[in-house]
Scaffold this motif. Structure first.
Motif, mmCIF file in Angstrom:
data_model
loop_
_atom_site.group_PDB
_atom_site.id
_atom_site.type_symbol
_atom_site.label_atom_id
_atom_site.label_comp_id
_atom_site.label_asym_id
_atom_site.label_seq_id
_atom_site.Cartn_x
_atom_site.Cartn_y
_atom_site.Cartn_z
ATOM 1 N N UNK A 163 29.023 153.893 111.559
ATOM 2 C CA UNK A 163 29.535 155.307 111.627
ATOM 3 C C UNK A 163 29.375 155.637 110.071
ATOM 4 N N UNK A 164 28.915 156.267 109.557
ATOM 5 C CA UNK A 164 28.611 157.708 108.502
ATOM 6 C C UNK A 164 27.799 156.938 107.272
ATOM 7 N N UNK A 165 27.785 155.423 107.027
ATOM 8 C CA UNK A 165 26.562 154.766 105.698
ATOM 9 C C UNK A 165 25.518 155.522 106.425
ATOM 10 N N UNK A 166 24.540 155.101 105.090
ATOM 11 C CA UNK A 166 23.404 156.092 104.821
ATOM 12 C C UNK A 166 22.130 154.664 105.270
ATOM 13 N N UNK A 167 20.841 154.771 105.572
ATOM 14 C CA UNK A 167 20.067 154.297 106.447
ATOM 15 C C UNK A 167 20.278 152.310 105.469
ATOM 16 N N UNK A 168 19.767 153.052 104.355
ATOM 17 C CA UNK A 168 19.485 151.092 103.200
ATOM 18 C C UNK A 168 21.120 150.592 103.702
ATOM 19 N N UNK A 169 21.905 151.270 104.315
ATOM 20 C CA UNK A 169 23.483 150.421 104.151
ATOM 21 C C UNK A 169 23.624 150.295 105.393
ATOM 22 N N UNK A 170 23.253 150.794 106.240
ATOM 23 C CA UNK A 170 22.668 150.427 107.742
ATOM 24 C C UNK A 170 21.815 149.835 107.939
ATOM 25 N N UNK A 171 20.818 149.277 107.742
ATOM 26 C CA UNK A 171 19.898 148.233 107.678
ATOM 27 C C UNK A 171 20.407 147.299 106.975
ATOM 28 N N UNK A 172 20.980 147.325 105.810
ATOM 29 C CA UNK A 172 21.783 145.769 105.540
ATOM 30 C C UNK A 172 22.579 145.617 106.111
ATOM 31 N N UNK A 173 23.841 146.168 106.741
ATOM 32 C CA UNK A 173 24.945 146.170 107.115
ATOM 33 C C UNK A 173 24.327 145.423 108.647
ATOM 34 N N UNK A 195 19.607 152.302 119.642
ATOM 35 C CA UNK A 195 19.219 151.880 120.538
ATOM 36 C C UNK A 195 18.142 151.055 120.487
ATOM 37 N N UNK A 196 17.516 151.669 118.783
ATOM 38 C CA UNK A 196 16.808 151.189 118.901
ATOM 39 C C UNK A 196 17.023 149.395 118.411
ATOM 40 N N UNK A 197 18.240 149.369 117.232
ATOM 41 C CA UNK A 197 18.892 148.510 116.832
ATOM 42 C C UNK A 197 19.120 147.227 117.866
ATOM 43 N N UNK A 198 20.020 147.988 119.191
ATOM 44 C CA UNK A 198 20.739 147.018 119.841
ATOM 45 C C UNK A 198 19.725 146.357 120.755
ATOM 46 N N UNK A 199 18.218 147.070 121.026
ATOM 47 C CA UNK A 199 17.217 146.225 121.468
ATOM 48 C C UNK A 199 16.900 145.297 120.884
ATOM 49 N N UNK A 200 16.625 145.353 119.348
ATOM 50 C CA UNK A 200 15.959 144.529 118.348
ATOM 51 C C UNK A 200 16.697 143.217 118.295
ATOM 52 N N UNK A 201 17.889 143.330 118.265
ATOM 53 C CA UNK A 201 19.510 142.608 117.519
ATOM 54 C C UNK A 201 19.271 141.472 119.372
ATOM 55 N N UNK A 202 19.988 142.326 119.745
ATOM 56 C CA UNK A 202 21.022 142.164 121.072
ATOM 57 C C UNK A 202 20.597 140.974 122.010
ATOM 58 N N UNK A 203 21.486 140.355 122.645
ATOM 59 C CA UNK A 203 20.919 139.533 123.893
ATOM 60 C C UNK A 203 21.359 140.185 125.031
ATOM 61 N N UNK A 204 22.040 140.883 125.716
ATOM 62 C CA UNK A 204 22.653 141.199 126.412
ATOM 63 C C UNK A 204 22.925 142.599 126.628
ATOM 64 N N UNK A 205 22.443 143.476 126.935
ATOM 65 C CA UNK A 205 23.550 144.782 126.815
ATOM 66 C C UNK A 205 24.311 145.323 128.498
#
Length: 236
Positions: A163-173, A195-205
């Motif tokens: 929350x509040x981080x810029x896109x580049x820092x968000x991707x790195x985190x 939602x896009x990152x959740x669906x990319x990285x998560x195993x479970x929802x």
């Protein structure tokens, strides 16, 4: 892969108003679970209830095997007061070992080595002597993640960490969290609106609504009414 945490029919209320109702799920070692839902659905409250920071009205939290609540690392949403906390980076990270040092008044070599390890692990050893309050938002989040990892090598809870981080820092985190999960086999439970990152990285929802919830694998979520409806609303 063994079960680390089981939540059964968790219900939580604030001032007699039900905020979380009948939530059940399990976390197995190495899981990456994202918690989705609209604002006000009770996502943050659920994590606090599991940690014992707010009382449960009903339900049980079962810690399996050698798991204890002190083995859960927690990165909460930051307040402005916390962002201005007047301590060094090293002091903040070391404080994550507080529950590990037992009744001793002092940190021992083991806790100090753990703090140093996590500073290096997250690439912030060069910030060790700097004041936490003078760091950028992305640097502060890395420090808080290092602190959470000092508390555990089993499972971490993350409440909207980007929350509040810029896109580049968000991707790195996000990449950092995924690496910790995949390489160190640390379970991740993360609240996210991405939602896009959740669906990319998560195993479970785990998707929470006011009166109902979905819990299952990512594939099951994408086939569910919960998943289809939520994704359609995001894409509008």
């Amino acid at each position: 892969m063994g079960i680390q945490l089981s939540c059964e029919n968790i219900t939580i209320a604030y001032e007699k108003t039900i905020v979380v109702k009948n939530i059940s799920f399990q976390i197995e070692q190495g899981d990456y679970m994202c918690i989705l839902g609209e604002n006000g659905a009770g996502k943050s409250t659920l994590l606090k209830g599991i940690l014992g920071l707010v009382p449960l009205v009903d339900g049980t939290v079962l810690l399996e095997g050698d798991m204890k609540k002190i083995n859960i690392g927690y990165l909460p949403q930051q307040t402005q007061i916390q962002k201005d906390f007047p301590a060094s980076v090293y002091e903040v990270v070391l404080s994550g070992c507080l529950n590990q040092k037992g009744k001793s008044f002092f940190y021992h070599a083991k806790e100090k080595e753990r703090a140093e390890y996590n500073l290096k692990r997250l690439g912030i050893e060069g910030l060790k002597k700097k004041s936490y309050r003078n760091l950028s938002g992305g640097q502060q989040q890395r420090v808080l993640l290092a602190r959470a990892l000092c508390a555990t090598d089993k499972i971490i809870f993350l409440d909207e960490p980007i929350s509040g981080l810029d896109p580049v820092v968000t991707t790195e985190f996000y990449q950092l969290i995924e690496r910790i999960n995949r390489e160190d086999n640390i379970s991740v439970v993360m609240i996210s609106h991405d939602i896009s990152t959740a669906l990319k990285s998560a195993d479970k929802i785990l998707h929470i609504k006011k009166e109902e919830a979905f819990f299952g694998t990512k594939a099951e979520y994408l086939k569910s009414d919960f998943g289809r409806e939520f994704i359609q609303n995001i894409e509008k």
